[in-house]
Design a protein around this motif. Sequence first.
Motif, PDB file in Angstrom:
ATOM      1  N   GLY A 156       0.853  -1.180   0.000  1.00  0.00           N
ATOM      2  CA  GLY A 156       0.000   0.000   0.000  1.00  0.00           C
ATOM      3  C   GLY A 156       0.884   1.223   0.000  1.00  0.00           C
ATOM      4  O   GLY A 156       2.103   1.122  -0.045  1.00  0.00           O
ATOM      5  N   PRO A 157       0.293   2.357   0.072  1.00  0.00           N
ATOM      6  CA  PRO A 157      -1.147   2.574   0.074  1.00  0.00           C
ATOM      7  C   PRO A 157      -1.734   2.406  -1.331  1.00  0.00           C
ATOM      8  O   PRO A 157      -1.011   2.428  -2.325  1.00  0.00           O
ATOM      9  CB  PRO A 157      -1.294   4.015   0.539  1.00  0.00           C
ATOM     10  N   TYR A 158      -3.051   2.239  -1.369  1.00  0.00           N
ATOM     11  CA  TYR A 158      -3.770   2.187  -2.633  1.00  0.00           C
ATOM     12  C   TYR A 158      -4.267   3.587  -2.944  1.00  0.00           C
ATOM     13  O   TYR A 158      -5.002   4.186  -2.173  1.00  0.00           O
ATOM     14  CB  TYR A 158      -4.948   1.221  -2.526  1.00  0.00           C
ATOM     15  N   THR A 159      -3.828   4.118  -4.071  1.00  0.00           N
ATOM     16  CA  THR A 159      -4.255   5.437  -4.537  1.00  0.00           C
ATOM     17  C   THR A 159      -4.905   5.247  -5.898  1.00  0.00           C
ATOM     18  O   THR A 159      -4.206   4.988  -6.887  1.00  0.00           O
ATOM     19  CB  THR A 159      -3.043   6.392  -4.654  1.00  0.00           C
ATOM     20  N   PRO A 160      -6.230   5.322  -5.973  1.00  0.00           N
ATOM     21  CA  PRO A 160      -6.933   4.989  -7.220  1.00  0.00           C
ATOM     22  C   PRO A 160      -6.410   5.687  -8.469  1.00  0.00           C
ATOM     23  O   PRO A 160      -6.360   5.082  -9.536  1.00  0.00           O
ATOM     24  CB  PRO A 160      -8.378   5.399  -6.937  1.00  0.00           C
ATOM     25  N   MET A 161      -5.997   6.915  -8.365  1.00  0.00           N
ATOM     26  CA  MET A 161      -5.571   7.671  -9.554  1.00  0.00           C
ATOM     27  C   MET A 161      -4.224   7.218 -10.103  1.00  0.00           C
ATOM     28  O   MET A 161      -3.944   7.396 -11.283  1.00  0.00           O
ATOM     29  CB  MET A 161      -5.526   9.171  -9.257  1.00  0.00           C
ATOM     30  N   THR A 162      -3.369   6.628  -9.256  1.00  0.00           N
ATOM     31  CA  THR A 162      -2.038   6.242  -9.730  1.00  0.00           C
ATOM     32  C   THR A 162      -1.724   4.773  -9.501  1.00  0.00           C
ATOM     33  O   THR A 162      -0.613   4.334  -9.796  1.00  0.00           O
ATOM     34  CB  THR A 162      -0.948   7.090  -9.038  1.00  0.00           C
ATOM     35  N   ASP A 163      -2.664   3.996  -8.991  1.00  0.00           N
ATOM     36  CA  ASP A 163      -2.389   2.598  -8.672  1.00  0.00           C
ATOM     37  C   ASP A 163      -2.014   1.794  -9.907  1.00  0.00           C
ATOM     38  O   ASP A 163      -1.117   0.961  -9.869  1.00  0.00           O
ATOM     39  CB  ASP A 163      -3.601   1.957  -7.994  1.00  0.00           C
ATOM     40  N   LYS A 164      -2.698   2.041 -11.009  1.00  0.00           N
ATOM     41  CA  LYS A 164      -2.473   1.266 -12.223  1.00  0.00           C
ATOM     42  C   LYS A 164      -2.086   2.182 -13.375  1.00  0.00           C
ATOM     43  O   LYS A 164      -2.666   3.235 -13.558  1.00  0.00           O
ATOM     44  CB  LYS A 164      -3.744   0.508 -12.614  1.00  0.00           C
ATOM     45  N   ASP A 165      -1.138   1.704 -14.135  1.00  0.00           N
ATOM     46  CA  ASP A 165      -0.787   2.329 -15.405  1.00  0.00           C
ATOM     47  C   ASP A 165      -1.409   1.431 -16.467  1.00  0.00           C
ATOM     48  O   ASP A 165      -0.921   0.327 -16.729  1.00  0.00           O
ATOM     49  CB  ASP A 165       0.741   2.374 -15.530  1.00  0.00           C
ATOM     50  N   PHE A 166      -2.554   1.867 -17.021  1.00  0.00           N
ATOM     51  CA  PHE A 166      -3.265   1.045 -17.992  1.00  0.00           C
ATOM     52  C   PHE A 166      -2.534   1.038 -19.328  1.00  0.00           C
ATOM     53  O   PHE A 166      -2.007   2.057 -19.767  1.00  0.00           O
ATOM     54  CB  PHE A 166      -4.699   1.542 -18.179  1.00  0.00           C
ATOM     55  N   ALA A 167      -2.547  -0.133 -19.969  1.00  0.00           N
ATOM     56  CA  ALA A 167      -1.868  -0.303 -21.246  1.00  0.00           C
ATOM     57  C   ALA A 167      -2.554   0.544 -22.315  1.00  0.00           C
ATOM     58  O   ALA A 167      -3.752   0.401 -22.538  1.00  0.00           O
ATOM     59  CB  ALA A 167      -1.887  -1.764 -21.648  1.00  0.00           C
ATOM     60  N   PRO A 168      -1.794   1.405 -22.997  1.00  0.00           N
ATOM     61  CA  PRO A 168      -2.395   2.235 -24.041  1.00  0.00           C
ATOM     62  C   PRO A 168      -2.859   1.419 -25.250  1.00  0.00           C
ATOM     63  O   PRO A 168      -3.711   1.861 -26.008  1.00  0.00           O
ATOM     64  CB  PRO A 168      -1.270   3.205 -24.421  1.00  0.00           C
ATOM     65  N   TRP A 169      -2.352   0.218 -25.404  1.00  0.00           N
ATOM     66  CA  TRP A 169      -2.696  -0.647 -26.533  1.00  0.00           C
ATOM     67  C   TRP A 169      -3.898  -1.546 -26.241  1.00  0.00           C
ATOM     68  O   TRP A 169      -4.325  -2.314 -27.110  1.00  0.00           O
ATOM     69  CB  TRP A 169      -1.498  -1.493 -26.957  1.00  0.00           C
ATOM     70  N   ALA A 170      -4.449  -1.471 -25.040  1.00  0.00           N
ATOM     71  CA  ALA A 170      -5.604  -2.309 -24.679  1.00  0.00           C
ATOM     72  C   ALA A 170      -6.845  -1.436 -24.541  1.00  0.00           C
ATOM     73  O   ALA A 170      -6.764  -0.310 -24.035  1.00  0.00           O
ATOM     74  CB  ALA A 170      -5.334  -3.039 -23.375  1.00  0.00           C
ATOM     75  N   PRO A 171      -7.998  -1.935 -24.980  1.00  0.00           N
ATOM     76  CA  PRO A 171      -9.226  -1.137 -24.907  1.00  0.00           C
ATOM     77  C   PRO A 171      -9.618  -0.787 -23.472  1.00  0.00           C
ATOM     78  O   PRO A 171      -9.353  -1.541 -22.539  1.00  0.00           O
ATOM     79  CB  PRO A 171     -10.299  -2.032 -25.527  1.00  0.00           C
ATOM     80  N   VAL A 172     -10.257   0.339 -23.342  1.00  0.00           N
ATOM     81  CA  VAL A 172     -10.777   0.799 -22.060  1.00  0.00           C
ATOM     82  C   VAL A 172     -11.932  -0.114 -21.649  1.00  0.00           C
ATOM     83  O   VAL A 172     -12.742  -0.526 -22.494  1.00  0.00           O
ATOM     84  CB  VAL A 172     -11.259   2.266 -22.173  1.00  0.00           C
ATOM     85  N   GLU A 173     -12.002  -0.434 -20.370  1.00  0.00           N
ATOM     86  CA  GLU A 173     -13.113  -1.247 -19.860  1.00  0.00           C
ATOM     87  C   GLU A 173     -14.441  -0.571 -20.203  1.00  0.00           C
ATOM     88  O   GLU A 173     -14.586   0.639 -20.046  1.00  0.00           O
ATOM     89  CB  GLU A 173     -12.985  -1.403 -18.345  1.00  0.00           C
TER      90      GLU A 173
END
Length: 160
Positions: free
Chosen positions: A121-138
Motif C-alpha cells: 500500500g497505500p492504494y491510490t486509485p488515480m495512480t495505482d495502475k498504469d493502464f496499457a495504451p494498446w488495450a481497450p478501455v473497460e
Amino acid sequence: MKIIDRYRLDQLSHAAEQSERRRKNLNLHEEYTDPCQRLFNAIEPGTYIRPHRHVDPPKDECFVTIRGRMALFVFVDGGAIDKVLFLGAGSDVLAVELPPGVWHSLVALEAGTIFFEIKPGPYTPMTDKDFAPWAPVEGSPDADAYLAGLMERVGGKCQP
C-alpha cells in the motif's frame, strides 16, 4: 481476528456473478492507506481486467489461487503476449509474484474463481495502475472483442 470461511467465499462469488463487471473483492486491510493491501478477488468468466502495470510507485503483486481456474497474461511493452500462466485447479501453478512494472491481466476460466492478492500500500486509485495504451478501455465497444481474443488464446469462453 478475521475469519474467511467457505460460506463467505460463496457469498463473494455470488456477488461477483451478479455484478455488472463480473467481479468483486473482499478487502482484509482496514484502509486504503494501509502499508499492505490484502484482498480476496472473485472473478467470473466474462470479466475484463484491462492490462496494466504498477509503476507509480513501483509495486510487486502476489496472486494465490483459492478456488477455480484463471489465466495470467504477461505482455511485452507493445502489447504482444509474452507468456500465459494457468493457475488453480488442474494446474501445477497456484501462486505468482509479479515484479513491479510488468504488464499483466487475468481472466477467469471457471465460474467461482477466487484468488488472494497481496501488494504494498497505500492504494491510490488515480495512480495505482498504469493502464496499457494498446488495450481497450473497460466498457468500450472494443473491450469485448479484446477479451474474446484472450479467451480464445486459452481455450475459454467469455460468458459462463
